[in-house]
Design an enzyme around this catalytic site. Structure first.
Site, mmCIF file in Angstrom:
data_model
loop_
_atom_site.group_PDB
_atom_site.id
_atom_site.type_symbol
_atom_site.label_atom_id
_atom_site.label_comp_id
_atom_site.label_asym_id
_atom_site.label_seq_id
_atom_site.Cartn_x
_atom_site.Cartn_y
_atom_site.Cartn_z
ATOM 1 N N HIS A 122 0.848 -1.192 0.000
ATOM 2 C CA HIS A 122 0.000 0.000 0.000
ATOM 3 C C HIS A 122 0.880 1.237 0.000
ATOM 4 O O HIS A 122 1.562 1.518 0.980
ATOM 5 C CB HIS A 122 -0.928 -0.014 1.208
ATOM 6 C CG HIS A 122 -1.820 1.172 1.261
ATOM 7 N ND1 HIS A 122 -2.780 1.410 0.305
ATOM 8 C CD2 HIS A 122 -1.888 2.222 2.124
ATOM 9 C CE1 HIS A 122 -3.409 2.538 0.586
ATOM 10 N NE2 HIS A 122 -2.873 3.051 1.675
ATOM 11 N N HIS A 165 -6.567 9.331 -0.384
ATOM 12 C CA HIS A 165 -7.236 9.266 0.919
ATOM 13 C C HIS A 165 -6.426 9.851 2.079
ATOM 14 O O HIS A 165 -6.862 9.738 3.227
ATOM 15 C CB HIS A 165 -7.681 7.831 1.209
ATOM 16 C CG HIS A 165 -6.562 6.840 1.206
ATOM 17 N ND1 HIS A 165 -6.248 6.100 0.084
ATOM 18 C CD2 HIS A 165 -5.672 6.490 2.143
ATOM 19 C CE1 HIS A 165 -5.215 5.325 0.354
ATOM 20 N NE2 HIS A 165 -4.837 5.545 1.598
ATOM 21 N N ASP A 191 1.735 -1.424 4.406
ATOM 22 C CA ASP A 191 2.188 -0.147 3.851
ATOM 23 C C ASP A 191 3.638 -0.243 3.368
ATOM 24 O O ASP A 191 4.516 -0.659 4.125
ATOM 25 C CB ASP A 191 2.118 0.955 4.926
ATOM 26 C CG ASP A 191 0.683 1.312 5.280
ATOM 27 O OD1 ASP A 191 -0.239 0.757 4.640
ATOM 28 O OD2 ASP A 191 0.489 2.127 6.193
ATOM 29 N N ASP A 212 0.983 5.137 -0.247
ATOM 30 C CA ASP A 212 0.240 6.404 -0.213
ATOM 31 C C ASP A 212 1.006 7.476 -0.983
ATOM 32 O O ASP A 212 2.159 7.752 -0.641
ATOM 33 C CB ASP A 212 0.086 6.894 1.232
ATOM 34 C CG ASP A 212 -0.785 5.967 2.055
ATOM 35 O OD1 ASP A 212 -1.927 5.733 1.651
ATOM 36 O OD2 ASP A 212 -0.307 5.476 3.101
ATOM 37 N N ASP A 261 -7.732 1.108 1.979
ATOM 38 C CA ASP A 261 -7.450 2.092 3.027
ATOM 39 C C ASP A 261 -8.406 3.278 3.126
ATOM 40 O O ASP A 261 -8.431 3.937 4.149
ATOM 41 C CB ASP A 261 -5.999 2.594 2.888
ATOM 42 C CG ASP A 261 -5.468 3.188 4.192
ATOM 43 O OD1 ASP A 261 -6.000 2.824 5.259
ATOM 44 O OD2 ASP A 261 -4.528 4.000 4.149
HETATM 45 ZN ZN LIG Z 1 -3.336 4.776 2.688
#
Ligand SMILES: [Zn+2]
Length: 1147
Positions: free
Chosen positions: A182, A576, A433, A184, A296
């Site tokens: 994941h 997000h 993550d 971000d 997420d």
């Molecule tokens: Zn995230």
């Protein structure tokens, strides 16, 4: 000698000025004969001229006497002379003010306009029953007790068991283990830092490890990173990557620019970043996303299910669902269902959805119910290593000696998890993550799992066939086992309607804080969304026009690069941790700078495209010379200011661009350098205008900046030129009158009439509404709709929440208030009221808020709604959340209220007393309403915030929050970087002709409310000419549509497609045309709209005018990857309510 020259020059100047003034006075009196001049006015003027002559004679005498003494060269005398000249100037000015002060244009009284006739399928969704479903989320909320018992190993569930021998060699459990990472694009690090430090190594590793063994799989989602990585690859590495995409080892899921937030986002921006990502991955690799992946985002919306479905996605996965809902669904094996839209009559939007059952998407919470065991199968946590298991039992490397035991342990968890689902296929994500950034980790995970799979293959009696598998392979297996087709409903799978807000991950930890966190950026986001849409449309029109007519000069390539950058920067913010306001301070700054770049790019594109399109002779167009859009934002965290148009007696052009596809009447406001203005419309006719002071603060008005307002009439998707000039005696221009109820008022001499009054209730009004205010607080008390005479209580008040004590406190994600909202004491604030024929407003200056309520006297939708603006400042507070509440007399039974999901659809909520306050707060991206049998009260918002309706008749909107502490969700900080933040709303009272259908779970705005919302957010772009520039001849009015679209068909976008994604960014020949037919509640009559209902019929041939000339139109999927064959240009196309349609247009 020099001094003599100065004095004589000055004297000569005074005399000339005086004479000119006298001449102008008489000329204007003559010209004014056509106007209605009464005898009193003429007498006034003669008296004034006489007095002027006397004064001027005195002045000249004084000047002469000073000049006589000048031979001594005395500087004191010169100064004195200067003073006399100044006084003379000032007194002339005062006289002029006298003229304008006396000039009040009578407000025009507009009629309501005819009612738009609505019938048939336009009304069908609001009038029809709810769609059938097995699981209805509102009902689930009604029935669930929301108790939170300790479930043992699976803390939020129960002790899961399964029948011994259920799975065996004849009845295998098919397990798909899917490595994932994941990533971000911005959170506790900046986007580019995440890329260089972690994401690039991850994607490099993935390519190496997948290429080394065809049995391996990986899933990835964020195209914002993938595109950077792709551009770094050599051609041979690209070929290698195409191979693992083609053979199904690497799955790109969803294929958005980011894994977008689902609460604060508007569907237009969701679609936009989905198209950007989908187009990119398809262009560079030929890959088409088949599955949705959202592990997420903090709560989930059915809008996403719809958008994915219409993009060709067959199945989707979501993770952050309220723990009690997960448990409830798991109990009845309903964690997989067909997600149906609340307005979908025939189930055509049904999308297979998988809900992850446990607390998180990390390995401890994905292999089965026991995190202590699952953690032992996260081989990245083997020691020595960077990660460990908090349950203190580390993973063991799989060996021949331990494989039997380890496999038994793992498949026990698999079987327990499988018992929560209906099929014999099981999905096991394997990641966390920013995982797989080191080769050693990849090796550990891929190799140890392969050993377990190989062992299970050799021991079919254990009943488990496990392998690495993508999400699409998993969904395919479900269909294979159930004998259904991908995209259809697997046998015995339930249908679910509703949404998954408001999310809680444990206890009473509801994630409703982020609906409001960092509202400054949330507001900026929406401003850029509207600018981007305008830029897309204007750019497409200009570029198509240029090619059609074989012109050059319009800088298509340069602007296309700016456009793509703006799309991507705005797309990035839909992440997000972007629009949610849940990133670290310096990451918020990074997003802010990217947003500012996007905003400026859009402004450049709009300015250039609109000015090119407006040239009467296109070869006259020159880039960056003639025009400049009227908005300026200096820094990423500063408020928008307006360019001041330097007016003179020479007319100056202002281009107004309406990007909407219906004509529009609306008050627009420009900032000008002079209060006395004449405005001419496209036909050269002088129209009524109003000048307001520009306020530096509550009391001080600017001397060189004024606000000019007038009513515009713009054609559908068109540009109109207005002309403004300085006119000292314009009888069409009114100066606003100012009244202070508290406060001293301006200390300096004012051009405007200012009066002071004692406390007493007061009102402002326009043709349609009267708004009454409290004399002591200046806050709105009631709104009367003049046509019906109905007076609605609408009391505005401000409230605060504190953060509750203890270890777990409110932060960027969580709203954990210290109790009910407390009224904010407003005392006796300064109340400033401005009135005029076009705009009247009440400004109140209270602690934390400058609050403005405005009425526009306009024949358009802005005349029938109340404009509410707040400038919020809580920078000096700690642990405070500020809300505005509007209390009405609407009797919404059972405290039911409606909010929108992503501006796309409306959903009903009820207030549940069994839940804490924070659970009853919902996202407000666009609109909320409450209603009873007779009245609907709506709040339309120009930015995304949190909303609640805790008591009958009221709507409460959260405005800002400042929180001193981290809320333990990984961010590691509070929210203290508050800015002075603007927010804007429209309040609307509507009368129902038929009572609402009680059982209905979805809501629909009236046609009027839809149009009012579009006018609120899709602003008219105002592009004034630069001062002292000679502008070539302009078209006075220009529309690009042959026929306006009906009221309920919204042009979502007209997007120029990119030619290729390798190398230079260039515009291709095609455009994407996106149309959305809105869903309408016909039980509320809508009058005065400048559009019609056509039952969704649109003739594409008629859409654009001949200068653009559409050659061919092809229907395609939402993100343009699945073509559906050519569409006839000549036949009527029928659009169904609520549906979005994508077309590829050849010009
Ligand atoms: Zn995230």
């Amino acid at each position: 000698m020099k001094k003599y020259m100065v004095v004589w020059g000055a004297t000569f100047f005074v005399v000339v000025c005086v004479s000119l003034y006298l001449m102008m006075e008489s000329v204007s009196t003559n010209m004014g004969k056509s106007q209605e001049l009464d005898a009193r006015l003429v007498e006034d003027k003669i008296a004034r001229i006489q007095s002027d002559i006397v004064k001027n004679q005195q002045t000249i005498k004084e000047i002469k006497s000073y000049v006589r003494s000048m031979s001594h060269g005395d500087s004191a005398v010169l100064e004195k002379l200067q003073r006399v000249l100044d006084q003379q100037e000032a007194s002339q000015g005062a006289e002029l003010q006298g003229v304008v002060k006396g000039n009040q244009v009578k407000p025009q009284v507009y009629q309501s306009g005819g009612e738009v006739k609505l019938s048939g399928d336009t009304c069908s969704l609001a009038e029809g029953p709810n769609p059938e479903s097995d699981i209805q989320m509102m009902k689930v909320y009604e029935e669930l007790k929301f108790e939170n018992p300790d479930g043992g190993a699976w803390k939020q569930g129960w002790r899961v068991t399964y029948p011994e021998g259920k799975w065996n060699s004849d009845n295998l459990l098919h397990v798909f283990v899917l490595p994932h990472s994941h990533t971000d694009p911005g959170w506790v690090k900046k986007y580019m830092d995440y890329y260089t430090q972690q994401t690039k190594p991850i994607l490099d590793n993935v390519l190496n490890f997948l290429s080394a063994d065809p049995r391996r799989r990986f899933i990835y989602a964020e195209l914002s990173f993938f595109s950077l990585w792709w551009e770094s690859l050599s051609e041979s590495r690209k070929q290698q990557a195409r191979k693992v995409l083609r053979n199904g080892q690497l799955e790109i899921a969803t294929g958005g620019w980011v894994m977008n937030d689902e609460a604060n986002t508007h569907y237009a921006a969701m679609v936009d970043q989905l198209i950007e990502g989908n187009q990119y991955i398809h262009a560079v690799s030929g890959f088409t996303p088949r599955s949705g992946w959202a592990i997420d985002p903090f709560g989930h919306t059915p809008t996403m299910a719809y958008l994915l479905n219409r993009s060709g996605v067959k199945g989707m996965l979501v993770q952050r669902v309220h723990y009690a809902i997960k448990k409830h669904l798991a109990r009845s094996q309903n964690l997989e269902f067909m997600w149906r839209q609340l307005w979908d009559k025939d189930g055509s939007s049904d999308t297979l959805c998988h809900v992850m059952p446990f607390y998180s998407y990390d390995v401890p919470h994905t292999c089965g119910p026991d995190p202590k065991i699952c953690c032992q199968f996260d081989f990245a946590r083997m020691s020595p290593g960077r990660y460990n298991c908090p349950w203190r039992v580390p993973p063991q490397a799989i060996t021949e000696g331990n494989v039997a035991d380890r496999a038994a342990m793992l498949i026990d968890q698999y079987k327990k998890k499988a018992s929560l689902y209906r099929s014999n296929a099981l999905f096991i994500p394997l990641g966390d993550d920013f995982r797989y950034d080191q080769a050693e980790e990849c090796e550990r995970q891929f190799n140890n799992y392969q050993k377990i799979f190989d062992y299970l293959d050799k021991n079919p009696q254990l009943g488990v066939k496990a392998q690495f598998g993508t999400l699409s392979e998993y969904f395919d297996k479900i269909h294979e086992l159930s004998g259904s087709e991908p995209g259809s409903r697997p046998r015995e799978y339930p249908v679910l309607t509703g949404d998954f807000f408001t999310y809680a991950d444990k206890d009473d930890h509801y994630w409703s804080g982020y609906f409001t966190s960092r509202p400054f950026q949330k507001q900026m986001d929406r401003n850029i969304e509207t600018n981007l849409r305008s830029a897309e449309i204007a750019f497409s029109l200009a570029a198509v026009y240029q090619r059609k007519h074989r012109l050059s000069g319009f800088p298509e390539d340069q602007l296309m690069r700016l456009l793509v950058e703006a799309r991507r920067n705005l797309g990035l913010f839909q992440h997000h941790d972007g629009i949610t306001g849940t990133a670290k301070d310096f990451v918020v700054v990074d997003y802010g700078e990217r947003l500012l770049k996007a905003e400026n790019n859009c402004k450049t594109i709009i300015t250039e495209a609109v000015s090119f399109l407006s040239m009467a002779t296109k070869s006259d167009y020159k880039q960056n010379i003639f025009f400049d859009i009227d908005e300026i934002r200096k820094n990423h965290d500063s408020l928008i200011t307006k360019n001041v148009i330097q007016v003179s007696d020479k007319p100056s052009s202002v281009l107004l661009f309406n990007s909407l596809t219906h004509p529009r009447q609306e008050v627009v406001t420009l900032h000008v350098s002079d209060p006395n203005i004449e405005v001419k419309d496209a036909k050269g006719k002088v129209i009524t205008s109003q000048t307001d002071p520009f306020w530096k603060d509550s009391n001080e008005m600017s001397q060189d900046r004024f606000k000019l307002s007038f009513v515009t009439e713009l054609p559908a998707m068109g540009i109109v030129r207005y002309q403004i000039s300085q006119r000292k005696d314009s009888s069409s221009n009114s100066l606003a009158t100012v009244t202070y109820y508290h406060g001293d008022g301006p200390s300096s001499q004012s051009k405007f009439s200012v009066e002071k009054k004692e406390f007493s209730e007061f009102s402002i009004d326009n043709s349609f509404l009267e708004a009454k205010f409290s004399g002591s607080t200046g806050l709105l008390q009631s709104v009367t709709v003049k046509s019906t005479g109905e007076k609605h209580r609408s009391e505005v008040s401000f409230h605060t929440y504190g953060a509750r004590g203890g270890k777990e406190r409110s932060g960027a994600y969580l709203f954990l208030p210290d109790g009910k909202a407390k009224p904010l004491s407003v005392g006796h604030p300064v109340i400033r009221v401005m009135r005029g024929p076009l705009v009247s407003e009440v400004s109140v200056f209270i602690n934390h808020v400058q609050h403005v309520v405005r009425l526009y006297n306009s024949p358009g939708v802005d005349g029938k709604t109340v404009d509410m603006f707040n400038l919020v400042d809580i920078q000096n507070e700690v642990n405070l959340e500020l809300a505005v509440k509007i209390s009405t007399d609407v009797q919404n039974s059972e405290r039911e209220f409606f909010t929108d999901l992503n501006g796309f659809q409306m959903i009903k909520h009820k207030v549940f007393d069994k839940l804490p306050i924070q659970a009853n707060v919902y996202p407000l991206p666009a609109m909320a309403f409450i209603e009873d049998d007779k009245t609907r009260f709506s709040v339309l918002t120009a930015q995304s915030l949190g909303v609640a309706s805790l008591k009958t008749g009221e709507i409460q909107v959260m405005l800002d929050r400042t929180l001193n502490q981290d809320d333990m969700r990984g961010l590691g900080q509070g929210v203290r970087d508050n800015k002075v933040t603007p927010n804007r709303f429209r309040l609307l009272f509507e009368r129902r002709s038929t009572p609402p259908i009680k059982a209905k779970l979805s809501g629909f705005p009236s046609m009027f409310a839809h149009v009012a919302y579009l006018h609120l957010v899709q602003k008219i772009q105002k592009i004034p000419q630069k001062s002292s520039i000679e502008v070539p001849p302009l078209l006075s009015e220009n529309s690009f549509l042959s026929v306006p679209l009906p009221c309920d068909v919204h042009l979502l976008n007209l997007r120029s497609l990119q030619k290729s994604y390798d190398g230079d960014i260039k515009r291709g020949d095609d455009s994407a045309l996106l149309l959305h037919r809105l869903g309408v509640d016909c039980g509320i009559p809508s009058s005065g709209l400048q559009c019609k209902d056509t039952q969704g019929k649109v003739k594409l041939r008629d859409l654009f005018n001949d200068a653009l000339g559409v050659k061919e139109i092809q229907r395609t999927s939402l993100t343009l990857l699945h073509d559906k064959g050519p569409t006839s240009l000549d036949s009527d196309l029928t659009l169904s309510p609520m549906e979005i349609y994508s077309f590829k247009v050849k010009w």
